[in-house]
Design an enzyme around this catalytic site. Structure first.
Site, PDB file in Angstrom:
ATOM      1  CG  ASP A 104      -9.040  -2.833  -4.431  1.00 23.59           C
ATOM      2  OD1 ASP A 104      -8.421  -2.260  -3.517  1.00 23.59           O
ATOM      3  OD2 ASP A 104      -9.851  -3.759  -4.223  1.00 23.59           O
ATOM      4  NE  ARG A 137      -4.265  -1.474   0.139  1.00 24.20           N
ATOM      5  CZ  ARG A 137      -5.368  -1.511   0.880  1.00 24.20           C
ATOM      6  NH1 ARG A 137      -5.594  -0.609   1.783  1.00 24.20           N
ATOM      7  NH2 ARG A 137      -6.252  -2.464   0.677  1.00 24.20           N
ATOM      8  NE  ARG A 177      -7.106   5.311   2.659  1.00 21.07           N
ATOM      9  CZ  ARG A 177      -7.920   4.411   3.192  1.00 21.07           C
ATOM     10  NH1 ARG A 177      -9.145   4.738   3.517  1.00 21.07           N
ATOM     11  NH2 ARG A 177      -7.503   3.176   3.418  1.00 21.07           N
ATOM     12  CE1 TYR A 230     -13.180  -7.357   1.463  1.00 28.67           C
ATOM     13  CE2 TYR A 230     -11.609  -8.986   0.685  1.00 28.67           C
ATOM     14  CZ  TYR A 230     -11.926  -7.949   1.523  1.00 28.67           C
ATOM     15  OH  TYR A 230     -11.007  -7.507   2.433  1.00 28.67           O
ATOM     16  NE  ARG A 281      -9.468   8.009  -1.923  1.00 28.16           N
ATOM     17  CZ  ARG A 281     -10.566   8.454  -1.329  1.00 28.16           C
ATOM     18  NH1 ARG A 281     -10.794   9.756  -1.236  1.00 28.16           N
ATOM     19  NH2 ARG A 281     -11.431   7.595  -0.840  1.00 28.16           N
TER      20      ARG A 281
HETATM   21  O1  CP3 Z   1       0.020   0.649  -3.234  1.00 34.22           O
HETATM   22  C1  CP3 Z   1      -0.460  -0.490  -3.360  1.00 34.22           C
HETATM   23  O2  CP3 Z   1      -0.291  -1.402  -2.526  1.00 34.22           O
HETATM   24  C2  CP3 Z   1      -1.205  -0.830  -4.653  1.00 34.22           C
HETATM   25  C3  CP3 Z   1      -2.610  -0.782  -4.669  1.00 34.22           C
HETATM   26  C4  CP3 Z   1      -3.482  -1.713  -3.843  1.00 34.22           C
HETATM   27  C5  CP3 Z   1      -4.697  -1.269  -3.267  1.00 34.22           C
HETATM   28  N1  CP3 Z   1      -5.356  -2.359  -2.760  1.00 34.22           N
HETATM   29  C6  CP3 Z   1      -5.173   0.116  -3.273  1.00 34.22           C
HETATM   30  C7  CP3 Z   1      -6.228   0.522  -2.324  1.00 34.22           C
HETATM   31  C8  CP3 Z   1      -3.385  -3.084  -3.582  1.00 34.22           C
HETATM   32  C9  CP3 Z   1      -2.249  -4.050  -3.892  1.00 34.22           C
HETATM   33  C10 CP3 Z   1      -4.592  -3.477  -2.914  1.00 34.22           C
HETATM   34  C11 CP3 Z   1      -4.897  -4.863  -2.525  1.00 34.22           C
HETATM   35  C12 CP3 Z   1      -6.128  -5.135  -1.758  1.00 34.22           C
HETATM   36  N2  CP3 Z   1      -7.352  -4.534  -1.881  1.00 34.22           N
HETATM   37  C13 CP3 Z   1      -6.256  -6.200  -0.820  1.00 34.22           C
HETATM   38  C14 CP3 Z   1      -5.174  -7.187  -0.474  1.00 34.22           C
HETATM   39  C15 CP3 Z   1      -4.155  -6.634   0.452  1.00 34.22           C
HETATM   40  C16 CP3 Z   1      -4.653  -6.380   1.852  1.00 34.22           C
HETATM   41  O3  CP3 Z   1      -4.707  -5.179   2.219  1.00 34.22           O
HETATM   42  O4  CP3 Z   1      -4.941  -7.333   2.576  1.00 34.22           O
HETATM   43  C17 CP3 Z   1      -7.578  -6.155  -0.322  1.00 34.22           C
HETATM   44  C18 CP3 Z   1      -8.159  -7.090   0.717  1.00 34.22           C
HETATM   45  C19 CP3 Z   1      -8.258  -5.119  -1.006  1.00 34.22           C
HETATM   46  C20 CP3 Z   1      -9.700  -4.739  -0.877  1.00 34.22           C
HETATM   47  C21 CP3 Z   1      -9.861  -3.368  -0.365  1.00 34.22           C
HETATM   48  N3  CP3 Z   1      -9.538  -2.235  -1.080  1.00 34.22           N
HETATM   49  C22 CP3 Z   1     -10.359  -2.969   0.900  1.00 34.22           C
HETATM   50  C23 CP3 Z   1     -10.807  -3.917   1.982  1.00 34.22           C
HETATM   51  C24 CP3 Z   1     -10.321  -1.588   0.918  1.00 34.22           C
HETATM   52  C25 CP3 Z   1     -10.856  -0.687   2.011  1.00 34.22           C
HETATM   53  C26 CP3 Z   1      -9.946  -0.630   3.174  1.00 34.22           C
HETATM   54  C27 CP3 Z   1      -9.093   0.592   3.093  1.00 34.22           C
HETATM   55  O5  CP3 Z   1      -7.881   0.496   3.338  1.00 34.22           O
HETATM   56  O6  CP3 Z   1      -9.682   1.674   2.845  1.00 34.22           O
HETATM   57  C28 CP3 Z   1      -9.767  -1.127  -0.312  1.00 34.22           C
HETATM   58  C29 CP3 Z   1      -9.528   0.266  -0.714  1.00 34.22           C
HETATM   59  C30 CP3 Z   1      -8.152   0.607  -1.191  1.00 34.22           C
HETATM   60  N4  CP3 Z   1      -7.403  -0.137  -2.034  1.00 34.22           N
HETATM   61  C31 CP3 Z   1      -7.460   1.815  -0.900  1.00 34.22           C
HETATM   62  C32 CP3 Z   1      -6.252   1.771  -1.618  1.00 34.22           C
HETATM   63  C33 CP3 Z   1      -5.180   2.838  -1.679  1.00 34.22           C
HETATM   64  C34 CP3 Z   1      -7.978   2.949  -0.071  1.00 34.22           C
HETATM   65  C35 CP3 Z   1      -8.992   3.659  -0.917  1.00 34.22           C
HETATM   66  C36 CP3 Z   1      -9.038   5.144  -0.758  1.00 34.22           C
HETATM   67  O7  CP3 Z   1      -8.178   5.869  -1.313  1.00 34.22           O
HETATM   68  O8  CP3 Z   1      -9.975   5.574  -0.098  1.00 34.22           O
END
Ligand code: CP3
Length: 343
Positions: free
Chosen positions: A74, A24, A28, A151, A37
């Protein structure tokens, strides 16, 4: 030609200083991410805007000079490409239309249709392979089938993946057919990422830890092994990182069982244990508690040094045990990098 450090570690080389990137890393906690964003409108619009998705992927590379960048996207875009509705509720997380019956499963699109939705993601990869510094490795990724299924079945994130376990127990044929569809879709999705320029693939099985006994073998190990076998047949030179989070003692032997070049470790195992029992199978990555990026200080430095030290006898990529959180301090990331590179 001198290879990129991440690729050398993934090929099994022990380096004096481990290469480093962060789960990640585009997110944010960075003000420049929040600005882009806002420009995109919302998270999903950002994912599908190739120019802006490439921009946020590059931001942590510019700021910190990580050795790898991970495509900004994602794991839930694949369910969306298969026809599930997907939206994000601010402060809560993802929401999806649910798949729990044979009819709902049948209504999903065939695997060939996913590229209609996912083309902008391949375009992001193409932009990145042009724009990244020559020493930076580009990582593509997808969710592992079990985690994606949790999910799709629950329609949201769940603390114990209860709805997915319930479907597995109540209607195994539907559950297994869903897993197969995701597995086949993931192979096609990742193949297109590699065609577009991804140099390494990572499979995120964030909820593997709730699979017990034979379920771990059947629904975490076997689908991952099927994906790695299919990708290795098409792209023998593309290394694969598997992240079965929460595997605990079951991390032992996973390099061979999954056919992965690297196993990513969460923070639930100790580095000396993992060096003795997991790194013997190949490259390892991860393990630092993400909370150190919030708290910083001496504890961050001590723990970072301990992990570098524990894994110094074999191939190692420095990383966190899970994603960095929005409340992290960007200065602590720099402190971690300086500690790894200066150690
Ligand atoms: O920088 C990176 O790592 C690359 C991008 C990336 C994101 N999600 C961006 C993201 C990657 C590799 C993921 C993987 C992901 N997404 C996983 C597996 C890794 C883990 O964290 O266990 C999972 C389970 C998801 C599903 C997901 N996406 C959830 C549950 C959420 C909400 C939780 C949160 O952190 O807000 C997201 C949103 C998400 N994916 C964000 C980002 C940067 C936050 C969104 C925002 O900007 O509001």
């Amino acid at each position: 030609m001198t290879q990129k450090t991440i690729l050398r570690a993934l090929a099994g080389e022990t380096l004096d200083t481990p290469p480093i990137w962060m789960m990640r890393q585009a997110g944010r906690y960075l003000p420049e991410y929040r600005a882009t964003r806002a420009q995109a409108g919302d998270f999903l619009s950002l994912c599908y805007n190739s120019e802006l998705a490439a921009e946020v992927t590059l931001q942590p590379i510019r700021r910190y000079g990580f050795d790898a960048s991970i495509l900004f996207a994602d794991i839930l875009l694949l369910p969306q490409a298969l026809g599930a509705d997907l939206w994000f509720v601010t402060g809560e997380g993802p929401r999806l239309s649910t798949i729990t019956t044979p009819d709902e499963l049948k209504a999903l699109k065939p695997v060939e249709a996913i590229h209609d939705t996912l083309n902008p993601i391949y375009e992001t990869v193409k932009i990145l392979s042009r724009e990244l510094p020559s020493e930076t490795t580009l990582i593509g990724f997808a969710g592992a089938p079990w985690t994606v299924a949790t999910y799709m079945i629950a329609g949201k994130g769940t603390p114990d993946q209860g709805p997915a376990h319930a479907l597995k127990d109540a209607d195994k044929p539907t559950f297994e057919a869903l897993l197969d569809l995701i597995t086949d879709g993931t192979i096609e999705y990742l193949s297109k990422q590699i065609d577009a320029g991804a140099e390494v693939i990572k499979l995120f099985d964030s909820w593997a830890g709730s699979l017990k006994g034979d379920d771990f073998l059947n629904y975490a190990v076997k689908p991952a092994a099927k994906i790695t076998a299919a990708l290795k047949a098409r792209y023998p030179d593309t290394p694969i990182i598997a992240f079965p989070r929460g595997a605990g003692e079951k991390y032992v032997g996973l390099h061979a069982d999954i056919g992965a070049d690297c196993i990513a470790l969460d923070d639930g195992v100790t580095a000396p244990w993992a060096a003795a029992h997991v790194q013997t199978g190949g490259c390892v990555q991860g393990n630092l508690k993400s909370s150190h990026m919030v708290t910083g200080g001496d504890a961050l430095v001590t723990e970072t040094r301990a992990i570098v030290d524990a894994f110094k006898g074999g191939p190692h990529i420095f990383n966190l045990g899970h994603g960095i959180t929005p409340d992290a301090d960007p200065d602590n990331v720099q402190l971690m990098i300086d500690t790894v590179r200066g150690a």
